[in-house]
Design a protein around this motif. Structure first.
Motif, PDB file in Angstrom:
ATOM      1  N   ARG A   1       0.851  -1.175   0.000  1.00 25.99           N
ATOM      2  CA  ARG A   1       0.000   0.000   0.000  1.00 25.99           C
ATOM      3  C   ARG A   1       0.894   1.234   0.000  1.00 25.99           C
ATOM      4  O   ARG A   1       1.867   1.306   0.757  1.00 25.99           O
ATOM      5  N   GLY A   2       0.575   2.188  -0.845  1.00 26.71           N
ATOM      6  CA  GLY A   2       1.381   3.384  -0.949  1.00 26.71           C
ATOM      7  C   GLY A   2       0.634   4.633  -0.525  1.00 26.71           C
ATOM      8  O   GLY A   2      -0.598   4.732  -0.671  1.00 26.71           O
ATOM      9  N   PHE A   3       1.387   5.573   0.009  1.00 25.96           N
ATOM     10  CA  PHE A   3       0.868   6.875   0.422  1.00 25.96           C
ATOM     11  C   PHE A   3       1.823   7.914  -0.153  1.00 25.96           C
ATOM     12  O   PHE A   3       3.047   7.770  -0.020  1.00 25.96           O
ATOM     13  N   LEU A   4       1.302   8.974  -0.746  1.00 27.44           N
ATOM     14  CA  LEU A   4       2.191   9.910  -1.436  1.00 27.44           C
ATOM     15  C   LEU A   4       1.647  11.324  -1.367  1.00 27.44           C
ATOM     16  O   LEU A   4       0.440  11.559  -1.443  1.00 27.44           O
ATOM     17  N   HIS A   5       2.583  12.255  -1.236  1.00 26.01           N
ATOM     18  CA  HIS A   5       2.253  13.656  -1.436  1.00 26.01           C
ATOM     19  C   HIS A   5       3.445  14.332  -2.095  1.00 26.01           C
ATOM     20  O   HIS A   5       4.597  14.080  -1.713  1.00 26.01           O
ATOM     21  N   ALA A   6       3.158  15.128  -3.119  1.00 23.70           N
ATOM     22  CA  ALA A   6       4.196  15.909  -3.785  1.00 23.70           C
ATOM     23  C   ALA A   6       3.655  17.312  -3.985  1.00 23.70           C
ATOM     24  O   ALA A   6       2.485  17.489  -4.324  1.00 23.70           O
ATOM     25  N   ARG A   7       4.509  18.299  -3.752  1.00 25.61           N
ATOM     26  CA  ARG A   7       4.080  19.685  -3.929  1.00 25.61           C
ATOM     27  C   ARG A   7       5.153  20.483  -4.650  1.00 25.61           C
ATOM     28  O   ARG A   7       6.348  20.256  -4.469  1.00 25.61           O
ATOM     29  N   HIS A   8       4.687  21.390  -5.491  1.00 23.28           N
ATOM     30  CA  HIS A   8       5.582  22.307  -6.178  1.00 23.28           C
ATOM     31  C   HIS A   8       5.942  23.421  -5.207  1.00 23.28           C
ATOM     32  O   HIS A   8       5.048  24.067  -4.645  1.00 23.28           O
ATOM     33  N   LEU A   9       7.235  23.641  -5.008  1.00 17.38           N
ATOM     34  CA  LEU A   9       7.666  24.709  -4.107  1.00 17.38           C
ATOM     35  C   LEU A   9       7.669  26.018  -4.898  1.00 17.38           C
ATOM     36  O   LEU A   9       8.635  26.363  -5.555  1.00 17.38           O
ATOM     37  N   GLY A  10       6.582  26.726  -4.820  1.00 17.33           N
ATOM     38  CA  GLY A  10       6.445  27.938  -5.593  1.00 17.33           C
ATOM     39  C   GLY A  10       5.022  28.171  -6.052  1.00 17.33           C
ATOM     40  O   GLY A  10       4.704  29.216  -6.632  1.00 17.33           O
ATOM     41  N   SER A  11       4.164  27.190  -5.791  1.00 18.54           N
ATOM     42  CA  SER A  11       2.747  27.339  -6.120  1.00 18.54           C
ATOM     43  C   SER A  11       1.950  26.411  -5.211  1.00 18.54           C
ATOM     44  O   SER A  11       2.517  25.723  -4.356  1.00 18.54           O
ATOM     45  N   ALA A  12       0.650  26.390  -5.411  1.00 21.78           N
ATOM     46  CA  ALA A  12      -0.218  25.517  -4.611  1.00 21.78           C
ATOM     47  C   ALA A  12      -0.422  24.155  -5.259  1.00 21.78           C
ATOM     48  O   ALA A  12      -1.169  23.327  -4.736  1.00 21.78           O
ATOM     49  N   ALA A  13       0.257  23.901  -6.376  1.00 23.45           N
ATOM     50  CA  ALA A  13       0.066  22.641  -7.091  1.00 23.45           C
ATOM     51  C   ALA A  13       0.531  21.460  -6.260  1.00 23.45           C
ATOM     52  O   ALA A  13       1.596  21.508  -5.631  1.00 23.45           O
ATOM     53  N   GLU A  14      -0.250  20.393  -6.268  1.00 15.99           N
ATOM     54  CA  GLU A  14       0.090  19.207  -5.492  1.00 15.99           C
ATOM     55  C   GLU A  14      -0.485  17.968  -6.159  1.00 15.99           C
ATOM     56  O   GLU A  14      -1.413  18.037  -6.952  1.00 15.99           O
ATOM     57  N   VAL A  15       0.093  16.821  -5.806  1.00 17.42           N
ATOM     58  CA  VAL A  15      -0.400  15.509  -6.206  1.00 17.42           C
ATOM     59  C   VAL A  15      -0.447  14.665  -4.952  1.00 17.42           C
ATOM     60  O   VAL A  15       0.509  14.679  -4.151  1.00 17.42           O
ATOM     61  N   SER A  16      -1.529  13.928  -4.747  1.00 18.24           N
ATOM     62  CA  SER A  16      -1.628  13.185  -3.495  1.00 18.24           C
ATOM     63  C   SER A  16      -2.294  11.835  -3.683  1.00 18.24           C
ATOM     64  O   SER A  16      -3.086  11.628  -4.599  1.00 18.24           O
ATOM     65  N   LEU A  17      -1.936  10.931  -2.788  1.00 15.06           N
ATOM     66  CA  LEU A  17      -2.562   9.615  -2.684  1.00 15.06           C
ATOM     67  C   LEU A  17      -2.616   9.268  -1.203  1.00 15.06           C
ATOM     68  O   LEU A  17      -1.582   9.005  -0.583  1.00 15.06           O
ATOM     69  N   ASP A  18      -3.804   9.346  -0.625  1.00 12.06           N
ATOM     70  CA  ASP A  18      -3.968   9.100   0.818  1.00 12.06           C
ATOM     71  C   ASP A  18      -2.946   9.897   1.618  1.00 12.06           C
ATOM     72  O   ASP A  18      -2.323   9.390   2.563  1.00 12.06           O
ATOM     73  N   ALA A  19      -2.790  11.169   1.257  1.00 12.99           N
ATOM     74  CA  ALA A  19      -1.716  11.988   1.820  1.00 12.99           C
ATOM     75  C   ALA A  19      -1.939  12.408   3.261  1.00 12.99           C
ATOM     76  O   ALA A  19      -1.014  12.888   3.912  1.00 12.99           O
ATOM     77  N   ASP A  20      -3.159  12.244   3.771  1.00 19.23           N
ATOM     78  CA  ASP A  20      -3.440  12.636   5.151  1.00 19.23           C
ATOM     79  C   ASP A  20      -3.598  11.431   6.080  1.00 19.23           C
ATOM     80  O   ASP A  20      -3.980  11.587   7.243  1.00 19.23           O
ATOM     81  N   GLU A  21      -3.288  10.250   5.563  1.00 20.90           N
ATOM     82  CA  GLU A  21      -3.324   9.045   6.391  1.00 20.90           C
ATOM     83  C   GLU A  21      -2.052   8.969   7.243  1.00 20.90           C
ATOM     84  O   GLU A  21      -0.965   9.355   6.790  1.00 20.90           O
ATOM     85  N   PRO A  22      -2.145   8.459   8.475  1.00 16.42           N
ATOM     86  CA  PRO A  22      -0.933   8.318   9.298  1.00 16.42           C
ATOM     87  C   PRO A  22      -0.013   7.246   8.741  1.00 16.42           C
ATOM     88  O   PRO A  22      -0.472   6.193   8.272  1.00 16.42           O
ATOM     89  N   VAL A  23       1.281   7.534   8.774  1.00 18.13           N
ATOM     90  CA  VAL A  23       2.292   6.607   8.262  1.00 18.13           C
ATOM     91  C   VAL A  23       3.465   6.543   9.235  1.00 18.13           C
ATOM     92  O   VAL A  23       3.765   7.511   9.930  1.00 18.13           O
ATOM     93  N   VAL A  24       4.127   5.391   9.265  1.00 21.01           N
ATOM     94  CA  VAL A  24       5.297   5.202  10.131  1.00 21.01           C
ATOM     95  C   VAL A  24       6.487   5.948   9.530  1.00 21.01           C
ATOM     96  O   VAL A  24       6.820   5.770   8.366  1.00 21.01           O
ATOM     97  N   LEU A  25       7.150   6.765  10.339  1.00 25.01           N
ATOM     98  CA  LEU A  25       8.281   7.542   9.830  1.00 25.01           C
ATOM     99  C   LEU A  25       9.555   6.720   9.698  1.00 25.01           C
ATOM    100  O   LEU A  25      10.338   6.930   8.779  1.00 25.01           O
ATOM    101  N   ALA A  26       9.793   5.784  10.638  1.00 24.24           N
ATOM    102  CA  ALA A  26      11.078   5.070  10.676  1.00 24.24           C
ATOM    103  C   ALA A  26      12.200   6.120  10.683  1.00 24.24           C
ATOM    104  O   ALA A  26      12.099   7.112  11.401  1.00 24.24           O
ATOM    105  N   SER A  27      13.243   5.951   9.879  1.00 23.65           N
ATOM    106  CA  SER A  27      14.390   6.849   9.950  1.00 23.65           C
ATOM    107  C   SER A  27      14.142   8.227   9.350  1.00 23.65           C
ATOM    108  O   SER A  27      15.014   9.099   9.445  1.00 23.65           O
ATOM    109  N   VAL A  28      12.987   8.458   8.758  1.00 22.37           N
ATOM    110  CA  VAL A  28      12.651   9.808   8.314  1.00 22.37           C
ATOM    111  C   VAL A  28      12.616  10.773   9.495  1.00 22.37           C
ATOM    112  O   VAL A  28      12.807  11.977   9.341  1.00 22.37           O
TER     113      VAL A  28
END
Length: 266
Positions: free
Chosen positions: A11-38
């Motif tokens: 199962r994948g969770f993703l968020h990407a944002r353009h640094l300079g505008s409000a443009a974004e792409v997301s997939l379950d981007a507000d679901e809690p995820v384990v950070l591990a070494s992040v």
């Protein structure tokens, strides 16, 4: 993007944002995820902020003794005691994901201060239970049964959206003094793990990021900078039941990240 994760059986969770505008792409981007070494990214950010404030001397020494070295890369896997400066420990934590270096940094900067930093930055869905050694302790205690370290509701966790927001703040010099943000950006550029997100981009694209890995967990966050100066913050998290090295999951993380950025650039 979901097809990349489905093919790898995770199962994948993703968020990407353009640094300079409000443009974004997301997939379950507000679901809690384990950070591990992040989690080492907010850790090193707090370290850099304390150095900028004059609260810590980056040249101060830390020593990893036998009880500190719990295995893994860097000083964590050394056979003998190791001593280095705090700033070198920060480098080891982000470049080779040295858990012992991160533990020693957490001891100096304080887990509570890293938690407070996340609150200050408005990252209210980000929870830090402790240093890497504290997460390892829960794994040992759970002994393979209902492992808390794999449950984002009971371990160090966040959301993909909050992690790209953290990167955005760092890249905009809004996560602390400019010199602190710059140090974190520079250190993230030294990551040696190129086989997930970085591998999906051409050599002309500069990339700085941090992976996170636990059994059944593989993640990465980072920023891709194109030759035209456009920048994109990316956070990809995966979870699934599997064993072995599974390079296909690493490739899926990279492919999903690249697909998201391609959508933003289009």
């Amino acid at each position: 993007m979901i097809e990349f994760f489905d093919k790898a059986g995770v199962r994948g969770f993703l968020h990407a944002r353009h640094l300079g505008s409000a443009a974004e792409v997301s997939l379950d981007a507000d679901e809690p995820v384990v950070l591990a070494s992040v989690v080492k990214v907010p850790l090193v950010l707090e370290f850099a902020r304390q150095v900028a404030a004059g609260q810590l001397d980056p040249a101060d020494r830390v020593r990893a003794r036998a009880a500190d070295r719990l295995g893994g890369t860097g000083m964590a896997g050394c056979a003998d005691d190791v001593e280095m400066s705090l700033r070198d420990a920060a480098l080891a934590a982000l470049s080779v994901s040295d858990n012992t270096a991160a533990d020693l940094l957490f001891d100096r900067v304080g887990v509570g201060n890293v938690r407070s930093l996340m609150t200050e930055l408005g990252l209210t869905s980000t929870r830090i239970i402790g240093a890497p050694k504290d997460v390892l302790r829960t794994i040992i205690e759970d002994d393979g049964r209902d492992v808390r370290a794999l449950d984002p509701l009971r371990t160090t966790a966040s959301t993909p959206r909050e992690m790209t927001r953290l990167l955005e703040l760092i890249w905009r010099d809004e996560a602390g003094p400019p010199e602190a943000c710059r140090q974190v950006r520079d250190l993230l550029g030294f990551q040696i793990n190129w086989y997930r997100v970085a591998a999906a981009f051409d050599d002309e694209v500069a990339y700085a990021g941090k992976t996170g890995t636990l059994p059944q967990i593989r993640n990465e966050i980072g920023v891709a900078t194109y030759p035209d100066g456009e920048q994109y913050a990316i956070a990809v998290f995966t979870t699934g039941r599997y064993t072995g090295r599974r390079p296909d999951i690493d490739q899926a993380i990279g492919a999903a990240a690249r697909s998201a950025v391609d959508q933003l650039r289009a």
